[in-house]
Design an enzyme around this catalytic site. Structure first.
Site, PDB file in Angstrom:
ATOM      1  N   ILE A  34       0.870  -1.124   0.088  1.00 57.44           N
ATOM      2  CA  ILE A  34      -0.018   0.059  -0.137  1.00 57.44           C
ATOM      3  C   ILE A  34       0.684   1.307   0.126  1.00 57.44           C
ATOM      4  O   ILE A  34       0.355   2.175  -0.407  1.00 57.44           O
ATOM      5  CB  ILE A  34      -1.009  -0.143   1.357  1.00 57.44           C
ATOM      6  CG1 ILE A  34      -2.119   0.824   1.113  1.00 57.44           C
ATOM      7  CG2 ILE A  34      -0.395   0.274   2.463  1.00 57.44           C
ATOM      8  CD1 ILE A  34      -3.179   0.564   1.969  1.00 57.44           C
ATOM      9  N   HIS A 104       5.677 -11.760   5.924  1.00 57.66           N
ATOM     10  CA  HIS A 104       5.646 -11.308   4.583  1.00 57.66           C
ATOM     11  C   HIS A 104       6.905 -11.319   4.055  1.00 57.66           C
ATOM     12  O   HIS A 104       7.811 -11.060   4.408  1.00 57.66           O
ATOM     13  CB  HIS A 104       4.722 -10.220   4.630  1.00 57.66           C
ATOM     14  CG  HIS A 104       5.057  -9.060   5.486  1.00 57.66           C
ATOM     15  ND1 HIS A 104       4.774  -9.212   6.817  1.00 57.66           N
ATOM     16  CD2 HIS A 104       5.806  -7.879   5.353  1.00 57.66           C
ATOM     17  CE1 HIS A 104       5.360  -8.301   7.657  1.00 57.66           C
ATOM     18  NE2 HIS A 104       5.974  -7.358   6.634  1.00 57.66           N
TER      19      HIS A 104
HETATM   20  P1  AMP Z   1       7.039  -4.573   7.579  1.00 54.99           P
HETATM   21  O1  AMP Z   1       7.873  -3.674   8.302  1.00 54.99           O
HETATM   22  O2  AMP Z   1       8.086  -5.351   7.092  1.00 54.99           O
HETATM   23  O3  AMP Z   1       6.071  -5.529   8.457  1.00 54.99           O
HETATM   24  O4  AMP Z   1       6.148  -4.301   6.299  1.00 54.99           O
HETATM   25  C1  AMP Z   1       4.834  -4.326   6.401  1.00 54.99           C
HETATM   26  C2  AMP Z   1       4.317  -3.713   4.850  1.00 54.99           C
HETATM   27  O5  AMP Z   1       2.996  -3.865   5.042  1.00 54.99           O
HETATM   28  C3  AMP Z   1       4.724  -2.118   4.653  1.00 54.99           C
HETATM   29  O6  AMP Z   1       5.485  -2.151   3.640  1.00 54.99           O
HETATM   30  C4  AMP Z   1       3.470  -1.468   4.612  1.00 54.99           C
HETATM   31  O7  AMP Z   1       3.239  -0.598   3.718  1.00 54.99           O
HETATM   32  C5  AMP Z   1       2.477  -2.756   4.089  1.00 54.99           C
HETATM   33  N1  AMP Z   1       1.009  -2.674   4.516  1.00 54.99           N
HETATM   34  C6  AMP Z   1       0.374  -2.335   5.499  1.00 54.99           C
HETATM   35  N2  AMP Z   1      -0.754  -2.394   5.443  1.00 54.99           N
HETATM   36  C7  AMP Z   1      -1.019  -2.842   4.003  1.00 54.99           C
HETATM   37  C8  AMP Z   1      -2.155  -2.853   3.269  1.00 54.99           C
HETATM   38  N3  AMP Z   1      -3.399  -2.924   3.957  1.00 54.99           N
HETATM   39  N4  AMP Z   1      -2.220  -3.456   2.040  1.00 54.99           N
HETATM   40  C9  AMP Z   1      -0.967  -3.560   1.605  1.00 54.99           C
HETATM   41  N5  AMP Z   1       0.327  -3.420   2.059  1.00 54.99           N
HETATM   42  C10 AMP Z   1       0.025  -2.776   3.335  1.00 54.99           C
END
Ligand code: AMP
Length: 121
Positions: A34, A104
Site C-alpha cells: 500500500i 511477508h
Molecule cells: P514490515 O515493516 O516488513 O512489517 O512491512 C509491512 C508492510 O505492509 C509495509 O510495507 C506496509 O506499507 C504494508 N502494508 C500495511 N498495510 C497494508 C495493506 N492494507 N495493504 C498492503 N500493504 C500494506
C-alpha cells in the site's frame, strides 16, 4: 510471539479488507504494498497463520514452504523484474522493524535498489 488473528494481513486473507491482488494459489497470496518503496513493491504471504520467517521455518509444512518460495520467484517474473534484477526481504521482530506480525516477503524492483540496508533509525 503468539499469532494475532486480527493483524491486517489476516484480515486481508479473510476478505475483510481489500488488497490489490497480484497472485494467489493454495498456500500463498501476493498483493501490492500500500506504500510502495520502489516501482515494483509486492508482498507475498503464506495463507497459514505464521508470525515471521522464524515461525514459518519451524512450523510450516514442506508444501507450504515450497509454495512460498516458488510464489516469490513466480511473482517477480510476473512483475517483469526478473531480467534486470530485484530484491526480496523479510523483516523479523523488533530489530528487523517488522510492523505486521504475519510473515511477508517483500519483492522490490523496477529501479536500481542501492545499498543493502540503511542506517539504524
Ligand atoms: P514490515 O515493516 O516488513 O512489517 O512491512 C509491512 C508492510 O505492509 C509495509 O510495507 C506496509 O506499507 C504494508 N502494508 C500495511 N498495510 C497494508 C495493506 N492494507 N495493504 C498492503 N500493504 C500494506
Amino acid at each position: 510471539m503468539t499469532y494475532d488473528p486480527n493483524n491486517i494481513f489476516a484480515r486481508i486473507l479473510r476478505g475483510e479488507i481489500p488488497c490489490s491482488k497480484v497472485h494467489e494459489d493454495e498456500h500463498t497470496l501476493a498483493f501490492n504494498d500500500i506504500n510502495p518503496q520502489a516501482p515494483v513493491h509486492i508482498l507475498v504471504i503464506p495463507k497459514g497463520a505464521y508470525v515471521s520467517f522464524d515461525d514459518f521455518a519451524a512450523k510450516a509444512s514442506e508444501a507450504e514452504i515450497a509454495a512460498l518460495v516458488r510464489a516469490v520467484a513466480k511473482v517477480a517474473g510476473m512483475a517483469g523484474v526478473a531480467e534486470d534484477g530485484w530484491r526480496l526481504l523479510s523483516n523479523i521482530g523488533v530489530n528487523g522493524h517488522q510492523e505486521v506480525p504475519h510473515l511477508h516477503i517483500h519483492i522490490f524492483g523496477g529501479r536500481k535498489l542501492g545499498a543493502m540496508i540503511g542506517k539504524a533509525g
